[in-house]
Design a protein around this motif. Structure first.
Motif, mmCIF file in Angstrom:
data_model
loop_
_atom_site.group_PDB
_atom_site.id
_atom_site.type_symbol
_atom_site.label_atom_id
_atom_site.label_comp_id
_atom_site.label_asym_id
_atom_site.label_seq_id
_atom_site.Cartn_x
_atom_site.Cartn_y
_atom_site.Cartn_z
ATOM 1 N N PRO A 151 -4.648 8.354 -15.322
ATOM 2 C CA PRO A 151 -5.254 9.543 -15.933
ATOM 3 C C PRO A 151 -4.852 10.798 -15.157
ATOM 4 C CG PRO A 151 -6.877 8.395 -14.613
ATOM 5 C CD PRO A 151 -5.650 7.523 -14.595
ATOM 6 N N ILE A 152 -4.691 11.905 -15.852
ATOM 7 C CA ILE A 152 -4.222 13.131 -15.201
ATOM 8 C C ILE A 152 -5.329 13.704 -14.322
ATOM 9 C CG2 ILE A 152 -3.414 15.482 -15.582
ATOM 10 C CD1 ILE A 152 -2.127 14.514 -18.162
ATOM 11 N N ASP A 153 -5.012 13.859 -13.044
ATOM 12 C CA ASP A 153 -5.945 14.445 -12.079
ATOM 13 C C ASP A 153 -5.869 15.964 -12.192
ATOM 14 O OD1 ASP A 153 -7.241 15.489 -9.874
ATOM 15 O OD2 ASP A 153 -6.506 13.967 -8.493
ATOM 16 N N PRO A 154 -6.958 16.643 -12.584
ATOM 17 C CA PRO A 154 -6.907 18.103 -12.744
ATOM 18 C C PRO A 154 -6.452 18.837 -11.487
ATOM 19 C CG PRO A 154 -8.943 17.219 -13.678
ATOM 20 C CD PRO A 154 -8.285 16.095 -12.938
ATOM 21 N N ASN A 155 -6.888 18.356 -10.315
ATOM 22 C CA ASN A 155 -6.486 19.011 -9.064
ATOM 23 C C ASN A 155 -5.006 18.833 -8.796
ATOM 24 O OD1 ASN A 155 -9.106 19.920 -8.465
ATOM 25 N ND2 ASN A 155 -9.630 17.967 -7.498
ATOM 26 N N ALA A 156 -4.495 17.618 -9.053
ATOM 27 C CA ALA A 156 -3.068 17.360 -8.850
ATOM 28 C C ALA A 156 -2.234 18.188 -9.821
ATOM 29 C CB ALA A 156 -2.776 15.868 -9.029
ATOM 30 N N LEU A 157 -2.719 18.310 -11.060
ATOM 31 C CA LEU A 157 -1.998 19.111 -12.044
ATOM 32 C C LEU A 157 -1.992 20.581 -11.645
ATOM 33 C CD1 LEU A 157 -0.559 19.395 -14.775
ATOM 34 C CD2 LEU A 157 -2.817 19.597 -15.849
ATOM 35 N N SER A 158 -3.127 21.065 -11.192
ATOM 36 C CA SER A 158 -3.220 22.463 -10.756
ATOM 37 C C SER A 158 -2.262 22.742 -9.604
ATOM 38 C CB SER A 158 -4.660 22.783 -10.345
ATOM 39 O OG SER A 158 -4.759 24.105 -9.864
ATOM 40 N N ASP A 159 -2.203 21.810 -8.639
ATOM 41 C CA ASP A 159 -1.284 21.977 -7.504
ATOM 42 C C ASP A 159 0.163 21.966 -7.972
ATOM 43 O OD1 ASP A 159 -3.409 22.110 -5.781
ATOM 44 O OD2 ASP A 159 -3.250 20.022 -5.101
ATOM 45 N N GLN A 202 7.291 7.994 -0.607
ATOM 46 C CA GLN A 202 6.830 6.755 -1.221
ATOM 47 C C GLN A 202 5.341 6.765 -1.539
ATOM 48 O OE1 GLN A 202 8.804 3.870 -1.937
ATOM 49 N NE2 GLN A 202 10.434 5.367 -1.679
ATOM 50 N N GLU A 203 4.547 7.350 -0.657
ATOM 51 C CA GLU A 203 3.095 7.253 -0.780
ATOM 52 C C GLU A 203 2.475 8.397 -1.574
ATOM 53 O OE1 GLU A 203 0.940 4.848 0.404
ATOM 54 O OE2 GLU A 203 2.736 3.697 0.849
ATOM 55 N N LEU A 235 2.070 4.733 9.744
ATOM 56 C CA LEU A 235 2.933 5.794 9.237
ATOM 57 C C LEU A 235 2.548 6.192 7.817
ATOM 58 C CD1 LEU A 235 6.269 4.347 10.635
ATOM 59 C CD2 LEU A 235 5.279 6.536 11.309
ATOM 60 N N GLN A 236 2.211 5.212 7.000
ATOM 61 C CA GLN A 236 1.782 5.491 5.628
ATOM 62 C C GLN A 236 0.479 6.276 5.620
ATOM 63 O OE1 GLN A 236 1.736 1.509 4.129
ATOM 64 N NE2 GLN A 236 3.956 1.364 3.985
ATOM 65 N N ASP A 237 -0.440 5.920 6.504
ATOM 66 C CA ASP A 237 -1.711 6.639 6.571
ATOM 67 C C ASP A 237 -1.516 8.059 7.103
ATOM 68 O OD1 ASP A 237 -3.176 4.592 5.490
ATOM 69 O OD2 ASP A 237 -3.952 3.839 7.404
ATOM 70 N N MET A 238 -0.576 8.243 8.032
ATOM 71 C CA MET A 238 -0.254 9.585 8.502
ATOM 72 C C MET A 238 0.248 10.449 7.345
ATOM 73 S SD MET A 238 1.704 8.969 12.168
ATOM 74 C CE MET A 238 2.217 10.705 12.272
ATOM 75 N N ALA A 239 1.156 9.888 6.550
ATOM 76 C CA ALA A 239 1.700 10.634 5.407
ATOM 77 C C ALA A 239 0.612 10.934 4.389
ATOM 78 C CB ALA A 239 2.838 9.836 4.760
ATOM 79 N N ARG A 240 -0.232 9.963 4.108
ATOM 80 C CA ARG A 240 -1.304 10.159 3.134
ATOM 81 C C ARG A 240 -2.287 11.228 3.615
ATOM 82 N NH1 ARG A 240 -1.784 5.831 -0.661
ATOM 83 N NH2 ARG A 240 -4.034 6.149 -0.812
ATOM 84 N N ALA A 241 -2.575 11.237 4.901
ATOM 85 C CA ALA A 241 -3.470 12.261 5.448
ATOM 86 C C ALA A 241 -2.855 13.651 5.304
ATOM 87 C CB ALA A 241 -3.770 11.964 6.917
ATOM 88 N N ALA A 242 -1.536 13.756 5.522
ATOM 89 C CA ALA A 242 -0.856 15.046 5.377
ATOM 90 C C ALA A 242 -0.915 15.544 3.942
ATOM 91 C CB ALA A 242 0.596 14.922 5.830
ATOM 92 N N CYS A 243 -0.967 14.611 2.979
ATOM 93 C CA CYS A 243 -1.036 14.959 1.555
ATOM 94 C C CYS A 243 -2.466 15.109 1.057
ATOM 95 C CB CYS A 243 -0.353 13.880 0.713
ATOM 96 S SG CYS A 243 1.385 13.667 1.031
ATOM 97 N N GLY A 244 -3.441 14.899 1.947
ATOM 98 C CA GLY A 244 -4.829 14.979 1.512
ATOM 99 C C GLY A 244 -5.313 13.739 0.798
ATOM 100 N N MET A 245 -4.622 12.611 1.038
ATOM 101 C CA MET A 245 -5.006 11.361 0.395
ATOM 102 C C MET A 245 -5.760 10.473 1.384
ATOM 103 S SD MET A 245 -1.409 10.534 -1.589
ATOM 104 C CE MET A 245 -1.993 8.953 -2.219
ATOM 105 N N PRO A 246 -6.624 9.581 0.907
ATOM 106 C CA PRO A 246 -7.339 8.672 1.804
ATOM 107 C C PRO A 246 -6.404 7.593 2.340
ATOM 108 C CG PRO A 246 -7.812 8.119 -0.475
ATOM 109 C CD PRO A 246 -7.002 9.392 -0.505
ATOM 110 N N PRO A 247 -6.799 6.919 3.422
ATOM 111 C CA PRO A 247 -5.973 5.817 3.945
ATOM 112 C C PRO A 247 -5.808 4.716 2.911
ATOM 113 C CG PRO A 247 -7.700 6.440 5.511
ATOM 114 C CD PRO A 247 -8.002 7.156 4.236
#
Length: 401
Positions: free
Chosen positions: A121-129, A178-179, A377-389
């Motif tokens: 489903p389209i995330d409104p915040n992701a679409l706005s960004d 990737q993440e 490393l994946q969690d580091m990248a996800r944190a930089a993107c504002g994503m949860p672990p």
């Protein structure tokens, strides 16, 4: 074709003109509704793909769209050809829309030139960004608005040579692609002879030296031609393979990075063990600096000096990465490390000699493995993107829930 335009411009000139190419009426309704709710788009709908690639310019007409969204569901192979055609022949931001979270399709989309990846489903915040980034890329909107610098700048540096900065930076950048489903570029600023290309198994034609030597005339088109794409989908600007005959001034570096940030959501810098950061405006503009170190007295001393010299003002944000971490055999415990550095440890990358050596020998990124190093490393990248672990994998199985 349906012209779904608004009568007014609620953003005072910042509304994007968008061409939506989607054969499925139901899927068109879904994304048009999401775009209308964003109050940031004037949408023209196309209910079919053009019969041939050559028909694409005629189908879109003379209007120069800020963004073209191409749905992949009806014919993924042909849709990706359309993505590549639009991306290679125009400066338009291309987005793809799909219901399948397939990493292979995502990588192929980015290789074809897609800047953004929208999924159901389209995330409104992701679409706005995504729309905001598309707006920052256009060379001029209504009223001649200037192109903005939008991408985040993430700098990796080490307290001492041999800390593993290049390994961490390369794998972090691969994990970003990737993440996070976002565009990222890795730039090797470990001059004069960085090893990022070697670590990723890349043979490159151009280098950072070419960009810095042409700083006065560099633009997004020129910059894109200097990049070499890794098979993970990560574009890389390598360090030169021989000593460069060019002075890497801070002004030249800043111009290059400003161009990179126009086209990529994340610009990852392998700065090696650089200590010439005084008066480096580009470093002060970084969103986050990752200080990579190991638990040794020389590195603690050097890292403390770096922190005292370059992070007194609190910018850029500092995250300390303790590399080759082995809790039971460290000569200095974490409490003493944090006390010596006056900063907490943000990330602990476990020691894994076998997998690191395999990466060095086979040029297979650690971030693509299912290992303890990869997960950090994946969690580091996800944190930089504002994503949860990433959620922990469940061990074993049960007949009961």
């Amino acid at each position: 074709m349906t012209d779904n335009t608004h009568d007014s411009d609620p953003l005072g000139g910042n509304v994007l003109s968008i061409a939506l190419i989607c054969p499925s009426e139901q899927r068109r309704r879904t994304i048009v509704s999401a775009l209308n709710n964003s109050h940031a788009a004037i949408v023209r709908e196309y209910s079919s793909y053009p019969p041939t690639l050559k028909e694409m310019p005629r189908m879109l007409g003379e209007k120069s769209f800020d963004t073209v969204i191409i749905d992949l569901e009806s014919d993924v192979e042909y849709a990706l050809e359309l993505v590549e055609f639009v991306a290679s022949t125009t400066s338009t931001t291309v987005m793809v829309y799909t219901s399948r979270l397939d990493p292979n399709v995502m990588v192929r989309s980015m290789r074809a030139g897609a800047r953004e990846f929208l999924s159901d489903p389209i995330d409104p915040n992701a679409l706005s960004d995504a729309l905001m980034r598309a707006g920052s890329r256009r060379t001029g909107g209504k009223g001649g608005a200037a192109k903005k610098t939008g991408g985040k700048l993430l700098v990796f540096l080490g307290g001492k040579g041999g800390s593993g900065v290049t390994t961490v930076a390369c794998n972090f950048a691969v994990a970003l692609v990737q993440e996070c489903q976002q565009s990222a570029v890795l730039i090797d600023l470990d001059l004069p002879l960085g090893d990022a290309a070697l670590s990723l198994g890349l043979t490159t034609q151009f280098s950072t030296a070419d960009a810095l030597q042409n700083a006065d005339r560099i633009d997004t088109n020129f910059f894109s031609k200097l990049l070499t794409k890794h098979n993970s989908g990560l574009p890389v600007l390598a360090a030169p393979g021989r000593f460069p005959h060019v002075q890497a001034t801070n002004d030249a570096i800043e111009k290059m990075l400003n161009v990179a940030r126009q086209d990529f959501s994340y610009v990852v810098i392998d700065a090696g063990s650089r200590f010439d950061l005084t008066d480096a405006g580009w470093f002060e503009q970084a969103d986050t600096a990752y200080l990579v170190m190991q638990a040794g007295i020389p590195e603690l001393r050097n890292s403390h000096r770096l922190i005292s010299e370059f992070f007194k003002a609190g910018t850029p944000k500092l995250e300390i990465v303790l590399n080759r971490y082995v809790k039971s055999s460290m000569g200095v415990d974490e409490e003493h490390i944090e006390k010596a550095l006056t900063k907490p440890i943000s990330w602990k990358i476990p020691s894994d000699y076998f997998n690191v050596r395999r990466m060095q020998n086979e040029a297979v990124p650690l971030a693509l493995d299912d290992s303890s190093i990869a997960r950090v490393l994946q969690d580091m990248a996800r944190a930089a993107c504002g994503m949860p672990p990433k959620p922990e994998k469940r061990k074993g199985f049960s007949l009961f829930k």
